[in-house]
Write a protein that holds these residues in place. Structure first.
Motif, PDB file in Angstrom:
ATOM      1  N   GLU A 175       0.823  -1.205   0.000  1.00  0.00           N
ATOM      2  CA  GLU A 175       0.000   0.000   0.000  1.00  0.00           C
ATOM      3  C   GLU A 175       0.864   1.267   0.000  1.00  0.00           C
ATOM      4  OE1 GLU A 175      -4.186  -1.299   2.170  1.00  0.00           O
ATOM      5  OE2 GLU A 175      -2.735  -0.051   3.241  1.00  0.00           O
TER       6      GLU A 175
ATOM      7  N   ARG B 192       1.240   3.053  -6.107  1.00  0.00           N
ATOM      8  CA  ARG B 192       0.181   4.038  -6.265  1.00  0.00           C
ATOM      9  C   ARG B 192      -1.160   3.315  -6.468  1.00  0.00           C
ATOM     10  NH1 ARG B 192       3.828   5.391 -10.113  1.00  0.00           N
ATOM     11  NH2 ARG B 192       2.281   4.854 -11.711  1.00  0.00           N
ATOM     12  N   PRO B 193      -2.262   3.959  -6.147  1.00  0.00           N
ATOM     13  CA  PRO B 193      -3.574   3.309  -6.336  1.00  0.00           C
ATOM     14  C   PRO B 193      -3.818   2.856  -7.766  1.00  0.00           C
ATOM     15  CG  PRO B 193      -3.799   5.240  -4.940  1.00  0.00           C
ATOM     16  CD  PRO B 193      -2.387   5.257  -5.463  1.00  0.00           C
TER      17      PRO B 193
ATOM     18  N   GLU C  73      -4.450  -3.272  -7.638  1.00  0.00           N
ATOM     19  CA  GLU C  73      -5.502  -3.506  -6.659  1.00  0.00           C
ATOM     20  C   GLU C  73      -5.062  -4.681  -5.794  1.00  0.00           C
ATOM     21  OE1 GLU C  73      -9.115  -4.239  -8.687  1.00  0.00           O
ATOM     22  OE2 GLU C  73      -9.225  -2.243  -9.606  1.00  0.00           O
TER      23      GLU C  73
ATOM     24  N   ARG D 271      -5.980   0.064   4.509  1.00  0.00           N
ATOM     25  CA  ARG D 271      -7.028   0.975   4.045  1.00  0.00           C
ATOM     26  C   ARG D 271      -7.308   0.838   2.548  1.00  0.00           C
ATOM     27  NH1 ARG D 271      -7.757   4.855   8.045  1.00  0.00           N
ATOM     28  NH2 ARG D 271      -7.312   3.835  10.039  1.00  0.00           N
ATOM     29  N   ARG D 272      -6.300   0.445   1.760  1.00  0.00           N
ATOM     30  CA  ARG D 272      -6.480   0.331   0.309  1.00  0.00           C
ATOM     31  C   ARG D 272      -6.623  -1.109  -0.151  1.00  0.00           C
ATOM     32  NH1 ARG D 272      -1.369   2.802  -1.990  1.00  0.00           N
ATOM     33  NH2 ARG D 272      -2.114   1.581  -3.771  1.00  0.00           N
ATOM     34  N   THR D 273      -6.696  -2.021   0.784  1.00  0.00           N
ATOM     35  CA  THR D 273      -6.751  -3.441   0.447  1.00  0.00           C
ATOM     36  C   THR D 273      -8.164  -3.971   0.642  1.00  0.00           C
ATOM     37  OG1 THR D 273      -4.450  -3.793   1.108  1.00  0.00           O
ATOM     38  CG2 THR D 273      -5.863  -5.728   1.041  1.00  0.00           C
ATOM     39  N   THR D 274      -8.620  -4.785  -0.318  1.00  0.00           N
ATOM     40  CA  THR D 274      -9.900  -5.479  -0.165  1.00  0.00           C
ATOM     41  C   THR D 274      -9.689  -6.692   0.726  1.00  0.00           C
ATOM     42  OG1 THR D 274     -10.649  -4.781  -2.353  1.00  0.00           O
ATOM     43  CG2 THR D 274     -11.761  -6.684  -1.368  1.00  0.00           C
TER      44      THR D 274
END
Length: 452
Positions: free
Chosen positions: A15, A19-20, A24, A62-65
């Motif tokens: 993360e 970058r986003p 994913e 926070r950015r991980t499913t």
């Protein structure tokens, strides 16, 4: 695949490095948290609050499913995994890159009564159950006259002399000794603590002399150490050892090693070794130098990682937190490098030594020929692990619990009743009674395997 040390740290660092719009990230684990396993002995002894030995995946990734599920098969040829959610039907999930960090599982043997009576010490729920069972035993024993049933309730057996077993055993012994101040009906001589190890020594991670010192230290505190002994039966809580010794035990804890994760060992087309671990190169990519497997990586207890710091050629890193955490960090860097077309680096870690807690105020540390025992080693143990547990939030919470314990002592309340939360509601506040129990006599209930 897997949210333990290696999986959590890989996702956490990815993360920060990607970058986003670059990737994913999805993490799949049946538990919504990472367990910091070195704290489990202190959770069992009531020195650390159970939730503080875990790290919420959703809070920190926070950015991980996050999928609350289990990967039951891997088909890398089609880049798909079969996912079994905690609720609902199985489904197939596709990926571009897979990271196998599923860890190991507790190894058991077909010993009569083992799965019905014993509790493991690999998950925080088990550590809590161990603590509650010990405290419940004290409560029940204090209401009974001296005799076989009272002796059984005050008998604890731990099978396995590795770090997990020895630390758990020593912490439980420390807790039980401290409990006597609150139970004037009980005497120290009535405590019966047994550590069972199949080999001729305990703590294989340390050398012979420190290991022998630990045995002497535990025996001086009233423990019975059974070396060169195996558990033959635990039916009905009756322990039978290969040495011929037999006794009844209210609490049996099983810590006799790990086994390969069954999904990794038998339900994947990735290359695995004879032990069921994923074969990886030194940079943690699956495969060998001659036959690497693109887009597949592995680390932690389910990976056969070459130990480049070992003096022996062909050695593999030992399955412990020290390696898993650092492998996760290296794995994230190498995956990010691969995505960006950069070169990867090999995983190399020189051991920082080994440290173990043997109860409050007691510990042992060894780094090569340097051995420290007693209070200083115990402080080193706590200092190292409070620094190693991820996130400042968890560090602060653990420190505050330790400080509270110094001021007010341990919390000795058993919450074993949470295993049957509807009893008070259904029974109108009347506690469950064992069938045929006489009025005025506290029944001895045996929790089912499901309840544990």
């Amino acid at each position: 695949m897997g949210g333990g040390y290696a999986g959590f740290y890989t996702a956490w660092k990815l993360e920060k490095k990607l970058r986003p719009d670059e990737a994913e990230i999805t993490i799949i684990d049946p538990r919504p948290y990472m367990t910091y396993q070195p704290f489990l002995p202190e959770v069992a002894a009531g020195s650390i609050e159970a939730r503080h030995a875990t790290v919420s995946l959703r809070s920190h990734l926070r950015r991980t499913t996050v999928l609350a599920a289990t990967v039951t098969s891997i088909e890398h040829a089609t880049k798909t995994v079969t996912v079994t959610p905690n609720e609902g039907a199985d489904f197939t999930l596709g990926y571009d890159i897979i990271v196998v960090t599923a860890g190991a599982v507790t190894r058991t043997f077909p010993i009569p009564g083992l799965t019905e009576e014993a509790i493991g010490m690999k998950h925080v729920e088990e550590a809590v159950a161990i603590r509650d069972r010990l405290l419940t035993g004290f409560d029940r024993a204090s209401a009974l006259p001296p005799g076989p049933e009272r002796s059984r309730l005050l008998t604890v057996t731990v099978v396995g002399g590795g770090f997990s077993g020895v630390e758990g055993f020593a912490e439980l012994l420390s807790l039980a000794t401290a409990l006597l101040k609150s139970y004037p009906e009980l005497r120290f001589s009535e405590l019966s603590f047994h550590l069972v190890e199949a080999n001729s020594r305990i703590l294989p991670e340390v050398t012979d002399r420190p290991g022998a010192w630990v045995v002497r230290s535990l025996e001086e505190r009233g423990a019975q150490i059974h070396l060169n002994s195996q558990l033959l039966s635990a039916e009905g809580g009756h322990v039978v050892l290969s040495s011929g010794e037999e006794f009844d035990s209210h609490l049996i804890v099983w810590t006799a090693g790990n086994a390969a994760n069954p999904t990794v060992a038998t339900h994947t087309d990735l290359p695995v070794d004879a032990r069921g671990s994923v074969i990886v190169r030194a940079d943690l990519q699956v495969g060998t130098d001659d036959a690497p497997v693109p887009d597949a990586w592995a680390a932690g207890d389910d990976a056969a990682v070459p130990d480049l710091a070992a003096p022996v050629a062909g050695a593999r890193t030992v399955p412990n937190a020290q390696h898993a955490v650092r492998q996760g960090k290296r794995l994230a860097k190498n995956i990010a490098a691969t995505i960006r077309g950069e070169r990867t680096k090999d995983y190399v870690h020189h051991s920082l030594g080994v440290v173990a807690t043997l109860g409050i105020g007691r510990g042992i540390f060894q780094y090569r020929g340097i051995v420290i025992t007693g209070f200083i080693a115990w402080v080193m143990h706590r200092g190292y692990h409070v620094l190693a547990v991820p996130t400042w939030e968890r560090k602060v919470r653990v420190l505050l619990v330790w400080l509270t314990a110094v001021l007010f002592g341990r919390d000795i309340v058993s919450l074993a009743s949470v295993q049957h939360p509807r009893d008070a509601f259904v029974g109108g506040g009347v506690p469950r009674r064992a069938p045929g129990a006489a009025l005025g006599v506290a029944p001895v209930e045996r929790e089912t395997a499901d309840a544990r």
